[in-house]
Design a protein around this motif. Sequence first.
Motif, PDB file in Angstrom:
ATOM      1  N   PHE A 125      41.192  47.133  42.352  1.00  0.00           N
ATOM      2  CA  PHE A 125      40.650  46.010  43.118  1.00  0.00           C
ATOM      3  C   PHE A 125      41.726  44.944  43.330  1.00  0.00           C
ATOM      4  CE2 PHE A 125      37.000  47.898  40.893  1.00  0.00           C
ATOM      5  CZ  PHE A 125      36.205  48.195  41.988  1.00  0.00           C
ATOM      6  N   ARG A 133      46.333  39.887  50.798  1.00  0.00           N
ATOM      7  CA  ARG A 133      46.763  38.487  50.762  1.00  0.00           C
ATOM      8  C   ARG A 133      48.275  38.290  50.767  1.00  0.00           C
ATOM      9  NH1 ARG A 133      42.513  35.309  49.501  1.00  0.00           N
ATOM     10  NH2 ARG A 133      40.664  36.550  49.009  1.00  0.00           N
TER      11      ARG A 133
ATOM     12  N   LEU B  10      39.058  35.021  53.220  1.00  0.00           N
ATOM     13  CA  LEU B  10      37.949  35.866  52.748  1.00  0.00           C
ATOM     14  C   LEU B  10      37.888  35.884  51.218  1.00  0.00           C
ATOM     15  CD1 LEU B  10      35.865  37.939  54.004  1.00  0.00           C
ATOM     16  CD2 LEU B  10      37.548  39.690  53.464  1.00  0.00           C
ATOM     17  N   ASP B  11      36.684  35.744  50.679  1.00  0.00           N
ATOM     18  CA  ASP B  11      36.507  35.790  49.220  1.00  0.00           C
ATOM     19  C   ASP B  11      36.943  37.170  48.720  1.00  0.00           C
ATOM     20  OD1 ASP B  11      35.412  36.104  46.607  1.00  0.00           O
ATOM     21  OD2 ASP B  11      34.023  34.463  47.025  1.00  0.00           O
ATOM     22  N   ARG B  12      37.719  37.147  47.641  1.00  0.00           N
ATOM     23  CA  ARG B  12      38.258  38.417  47.119  1.00  0.00           C
ATOM     24  C   ARG B  12      37.141  39.403  46.756  1.00  0.00           C
ATOM     25  NH1 ARG B  12      37.378  37.649  41.704  1.00  0.00           N
ATOM     26  NH2 ARG B  12      37.100  35.469  41.191  1.00  0.00           N
ATOM     27  N   ARG B  13      35.942  38.899  46.443  1.00  0.00           N
ATOM     28  CA  ARG B  13      34.868  39.809  46.019  1.00  0.00           C
ATOM     29  C   ARG B  13      34.367  40.711  47.143  1.00  0.00           C
ATOM     30  NH1 ARG B  13      32.219  35.262  42.194  1.00  0.00           N
ATOM     31  NH2 ARG B  13      32.884  34.026  43.967  1.00  0.00           N
ATOM     32  N   ILE B  15      36.411  41.987  49.259  1.00  0.00           N
ATOM     33  CA  ILE B  15      37.433  43.059  49.237  1.00  0.00           C
ATOM     34  C   ILE B  15      37.095  44.066  48.137  1.00  0.00           C
ATOM     35  CG2 ILE B  15      39.894  43.533  48.822  1.00  0.00           C
ATOM     36  CD1 ILE B  15      40.421  40.697  49.946  1.00  0.00           C
ATOM     37  N   TYR B  16      36.720  43.541  46.977  1.00  0.00           N
ATOM     38  CA  TYR B  16      36.364  44.427  45.861  1.00  0.00           C
ATOM     39  C   TYR B  16      35.186  45.333  46.251  1.00  0.00           C
ATOM     40  CZ  TYR B  16      39.029  41.115  42.945  1.00  0.00           C
ATOM     41  OH  TYR B  16      40.002  40.320  42.403  1.00  0.00           O
TER      42      TYR B  16
END
Lengths: 218, 277, 216
Positions: A125, A133, B10-13, B15-16
């Motif tokens: 992840f 990023r 964008l919130d990393r979550r 992406i997760y």
Amino acid sequence: MKTKLPIAIAFLSGLAMIAVFILNPEKVGDMEGELLQWTTVIGGFTLLLGVVSIVRVNWRPVVRRETGWLNNAALLLSVAVMAIPSVLPVSWSPLFGTDGGSIYDWFFINLSAPMMATMFAMLAFYVASAAFRAFRARNAEATLLLLTATIVMLWRVPVGEGIFVAIHPKLPNLINTYVMGGVNVAVQRGIIIGAALGAAATSLRIMLGIERTYMGKT
Amino acid sequence: MDFWQRISQLDRRWIYLAVALAVIFPLLVPMKMKLGITPEARQLYETIEALPDSSVVMLTFDYYPSTVAETRPMSIGALHQMFRKNLKVITMTTIPLGGPSIADRTMREMAELYHKIYGVDYVNLGYKANYTAVLLGMGSSIESIYPSDQYGTPLAKLPLMQTVKNYDQISFIFIVADNGIVDNWISIVNAQFSKPMGAGVTAVMAPKFYSYVQAKQMTGLLGGMKGAAEYEMLVNKPAMALIGMDSQSLAHLLIIGFVIAGNVAFFVTRKKKESKG
Amino acid sequence: MEILGLWLAGFFTLSLFSFLYKDNPFYGLAEHVFAGLSAGYEVGLVYHSVILQQLVDPISQHWVNAAAGDHPGFHIMKIGFLLFAGALGMLMFTRFFPKASWISRYPLAFVMGNTAGIYLMSELHGRLIPQIAGTFVNLLNPLNLIIFFGVLTTLTYFYFSKEHTGVLGGSARVGIWFIMIAFGAHFGYTVMGRISLLIGQVQFILIDWLKLVKPG
């Protein structure tokens, strides 16, 4: 006594290994095996240092009921449930010892192993997030890195391989030969040569007592 | 805030979540895409195939439980080939955390499958600390480093170990590892004892070892889960690595998509800032 | 017990994954249990593989042989060596006593020197020389030529004792292009490795634990 003797020990034990390498092992007799066996025994004991250390660090918060002490207690309990049955004789019960079917093995298979694997699985992840990023084509060099990474990522999976084969049947092989087996080999080799020289130099510094940080404050 | 600005923040979550779905979906709906085999994997397979029956080989379990998804299928693939060919297998590990348990479990399962007898067809030496000393020491006498096997049986009591005293009696070494120990196998065992060896390593390590294959210090290489899947195909025993390849494909496509989206968002927002300021 | 084990494994796997959303008590617990079990694992390992198999069992065997009159001098000497090795190992524990911690330098120096001696020779003989030799092979072959120039330019890029100007600067410039391609490939492989580990855990959840998917 506190510094010079350890340096002398390091020098002599290193020299013994060099002598073994240069001379035929048969000429040095059993000495090599004996010294290496001592090294493996000491190495084993050093593993226990970590155990003693982690128990000491977690014991205090439990005794003093510090914030989060329950977690520290869980840690100590985990050490105990794994360690105690493992040192008890198998003749008492097949649940003792470390073989398959023991308590030790059960905890390892069902808790340790999946947890360790999960810790590392989480990196997937983070690497995806980093790719989104931080992986920017800011200049020519970065663009080259990014392009190669994309090509390799595609080449290493069936769907990408299929795309490359559709472009030209020999393309996957060419990537393997010239990118991985060519440019990659060249750079890895440069790094290996540098690392080998560095490791040899550090070894010499240890043997000669120039490098002595392993002794702590001297 | 326009679309690209939102994308770049964008919130990393999310992406997760996307990564998780990309991995889960192909397991529920398999695509079974075709997989190519690299020359390095084939070379390793063919070298073992060319060994005479009943040759003694060494298989190492130099990996932690953290990387079993990549490495264990390699060990299993290797054992399918070795036991099918009736090779005598000696295993050991240099990993203090989990190595002995993984070796024990894998060997038991595979030996049962091929009806192999412990001590005659295979021996599990287990773990000893300080791997440089272990690798070098086994060159003169395995017994000096391992007085007994994983289970405490003296080596002298194991029929297989009565004919194997050191590397001289071992025809090939198959290293499965997730760490720098492979360098030591090469620099100590291959260089000083001229032992042919091949390796199955994690994907993170694989690029480095192409250099050893090119210099002929290693015979063959498996890199990561793809390498493991290739070996499963070679031994004709499709299993977990091959199943995982669909998820791997989709996840890679997703990450490439992330890289492209991240860059487009970066350049578009930068251009807008420049034109404003 | 097998089902309990699977559910415990599943619970702790999800507890660790929960950190991806945000830090929480389940993650904290799982983290501590994991560290504790790892430490406990080492106790069992060292007790069996070192204390019993490398010290207690061989010492007993030599003692039996010596008592039976079979080369007693040799066996007594072997016992002495083994006791000495064990004593060296025990000295490591002096690290926990500040006033006596310097004593642990003796076994440590022995291991460091020993390992340094092995490394000194094996790095030069087993890595440096074969890798250099592998670079100078049939330079008429285009692949070998790429490797030759790549090694040369990579090494010049990492050579910082002289300013990167002139021929050296040009070579270093080419070197950085080689390095970027190789690092790109390495990044690609790293992504692959990390995804594979996640696939392994997802396979565990879906196939082994919840049995939602049948393998194959």
